[in-house]
Scaffold this active site. Structure first.
Site, PDB file in Angstrom:
ATOM      1  N   ARG A   2      -8.955   1.005   9.983  1.00  0.00           N
ATOM      2  CA  ARG A   2      -8.354  -0.315  10.164  1.00  0.00           C
ATOM      3  C   ARG A   2      -9.303  -1.253  10.916  1.00  0.00           C
ATOM      4  NH1 ARG A   2      -2.497   0.312   9.154  1.00  0.00           N
ATOM      5  NH2 ARG A   2      -1.387  -1.406  10.106  1.00  0.00           N
ATOM      6  N   ARG A  38      11.758  -5.660   4.158  1.00  0.00           N
ATOM      7  CA  ARG A  38      11.563  -4.243   3.805  1.00  0.00           C
ATOM      8  C   ARG A  38      12.600  -3.358   4.496  1.00  0.00           C
ATOM      9  NH1 ARG A  38       5.494  -2.443   4.315  1.00  0.00           N
ATOM     10  NH2 ARG A  38       5.731  -3.028   6.490  1.00  0.00           N
ATOM     11  N   ARG A  98      12.075  -1.013  10.021  1.00  0.00           N
ATOM     12  CA  ARG A  98      11.084  -0.635  11.038  1.00  0.00           C
ATOM     13  C   ARG A  98      11.110  -1.646  12.158  1.00  0.00           C
ATOM     14  NH1 ARG A  98       5.411   0.146   8.034  1.00  0.00           N
ATOM     15  NH2 ARG A  98       4.736  -0.878   9.932  1.00  0.00           N
ATOM     16  N   ARG A 113       0.970  -8.936  13.794  1.00  0.00           N
ATOM     17  CA  ARG A 113       0.382  -7.907  12.913  1.00  0.00           C
ATOM     18  C   ARG A 113      -0.569  -8.534  11.897  1.00  0.00           C
ATOM     19  NH1 ARG A 113       5.182  -4.927  10.475  1.00  0.00           N
ATOM     20  NH2 ARG A 113       3.592  -3.669   9.463  1.00  0.00           N
ATOM     21  N   LYS A 134       0.826  -1.217   0.000  1.00  0.00           N
ATOM     22  CA  LYS A 134       0.000   0.000   0.000  1.00  0.00           C
ATOM     23  C   LYS A 134       0.856   1.261   0.000  1.00  0.00           C
ATOM     24  CE  LYS A 134      -2.253  -0.832   3.858  1.00  0.00           C
ATOM     25  NZ  LYS A 134      -1.532  -2.054   4.252  1.00  0.00           N
TER      26      LYS A 134
HETATM   27  P1  AMP Z   1       1.500   0.418   9.299  1.00  0.00           P
HETATM   28  O1  AMP Z   1       2.667   1.282   9.010  1.00  0.00           O
HETATM   29  O2  AMP Z   1       0.271   0.818   8.529  1.00  0.00           O
HETATM   30  O3  AMP Z   1       1.803  -1.051   9.153  1.00  0.00           O
HETATM   31  O4  AMP Z   1       1.122   0.644  10.836  1.00  0.00           O
HETATM   32  C1  AMP Z   1       2.053   0.373  11.870  1.00  0.00           C
HETATM   33  C2  AMP Z   1       1.324   0.235  13.186  1.00  0.00           C
HETATM   34  O5  AMP Z   1       0.642   1.457  13.503  1.00  0.00           O
HETATM   35  C3  AMP Z   1       0.230  -0.831  13.237  1.00  0.00           C
HETATM   36  O6  AMP Z   1       0.749  -2.125  13.502  1.00  0.00           O
HETATM   37  C4  AMP Z   1      -0.638  -0.311  14.382  1.00  0.00           C
HETATM   38  O7  AMP Z   1      -0.049  -0.574  15.638  1.00  0.00           O
HETATM   39  C5  AMP Z   1      -0.587   1.190  14.157  1.00  0.00           C
HETATM   40  N1  AMP Z   1      -1.689   1.656  13.274  1.00  0.00           N
HETATM   41  C6  AMP Z   1      -1.586   2.112  11.998  1.00  0.00           C
HETATM   42  N2  AMP Z   1      -2.781   2.473  11.528  1.00  0.00           N
HETATM   43  C7  AMP Z   1      -3.679   2.255  12.508  1.00  0.00           C
HETATM   44  C8  AMP Z   1      -5.092   2.405  12.625  1.00  0.00           C
HETATM   45  N3  AMP Z   1      -5.843   2.886  11.629  1.00  0.00           N
HETATM   46  N4  AMP Z   1      -5.676   2.062  13.804  1.00  0.00           N
HETATM   47  C9  AMP Z   1      -4.945   1.599  14.821  1.00  0.00           C
HETATM   48  N5  AMP Z   1      -3.614   1.403  14.776  1.00  0.00           N
HETATM   49  C10 AMP Z   1      -2.975   1.721  13.632  1.00  0.00           C
END
Ligand code: AMP
Length: 222
Positions: free
Chosen positions: A88, A127, A162, A173, A13
């Site tokens: 989410r 990544r 990360r 996750r 994404k």
């Molecule tokens: P991402 O970079 O999108 O994989 O997000 C990294 C982390 O941020 C996730 O594993 C969640 O802990 C938190 N996170 C990101 N987006 C959301 C969301 N919309 N609601 C809750 N937690 C989020």
């Protein structure tokens, strides 16, 4: 144009949204990037979010809803936006519905980037991201390696991993995704705005498929 991307962690994404944002000149709002920045800055939202992120769990809805309310109501989003990572779960999707109603706006397209489960783990753990925030180019040690190991091709800064992309957190996750985020496919499918695009293959091909979908099914104007 208001576009929302759905997809598992590792579906690509972020990569595709970045390209699309540049092509359509729209802001790319990545919830993960916004949260990581808040953690780095030590804001109250960042402090509250860190513990959940470190466990691969979702951060409290109110934090995300406030964050996106502020951004989506601002002038930078007046002509549209690309949402990546928010909503989410169903509660967040309903909050987004209300927010869009308040703004008298609607989503033009929801794109579900679909990738087979067997590919996700490798994609996530390999990544690497450029540490220079202004660049933030994403590489992959196997599928899109930099010319020089550990160094960004574009700006020469060091690449970083990360902390939640490490193997021990990936399963948590993906479980969170399946339990809480995957139901959004049905939610948006029921609203008639969902388009599915394969996230497997070369990034260029995937981007082309996204553009075709937007042009064909979402009446893209620019
Ligand atoms: P991402 O970079 O999108 O994989 O997000 C990294 C982390 O941020 C996730 O594993 C969640 O802990 C938190 N996170 C990101 N987006 C959301 C969301 N919309 N609601 C809750 N937690 C989020």
């Amino acid at each position: 144009m208001r576009i929302l991307f759905l997809g598992a962690p590792g579906a690509g994404k972020g990569t595709q949204c970045k390209r699309l944002a540049a092509k359509l000149n729209l802001p790319h709002l990545s919830s993960g990037d916004l949260l990581r920045e808040a953690v780095k800055q030590g804001t109250p939202a960042g402090v509250a979010a860190k513990g959940f992120m470190d466990k691969g769990q979702l951060v409290t809805d109110a934090i995300l809803i406030d964050m996106f309310r502020e951004r989506l109501s601002g002038p930078s989003c007046a002509n549209g936006f690309i949402l990546d990572g928010f909503p989410r779960n169903i509660a967040q999707a309903k909050a987004l519905d209300s927010l869009l109603e308040e703004l008298n706006a609607q989503l033009n397209c929801v794109i579900n980037l679909e990738v087979d489960d067997s590919l996700l783990s490798d994609r996530i753990t390999g990544r690497r991201t450029c540490g220079n925030k202004a660049c933030a180019q994403v590489f992959h040690i196997k599928f899109a390696p930099p010319k020089k190991e550990g160094i960004c091709d574009d700006c020469g800064a060091e690449l970083t991993q990360r902390s939640d992309d490490k193997e021990d957190l990936v399963a948590a996750r993906l479980k969170t995704y399946r339990e809480q985020t995957q139901p959004l496919i049905e939610y948006y499918g029921g609203k008639g705005s969902l388009q599915t695009v394969s996230g497997e293959g070369e990034p260029d091909q995937i981007f082309e498929a996204i553009m075709t979908t937007l042009n064909t099914n979402c009446l893209i104007k620019k």
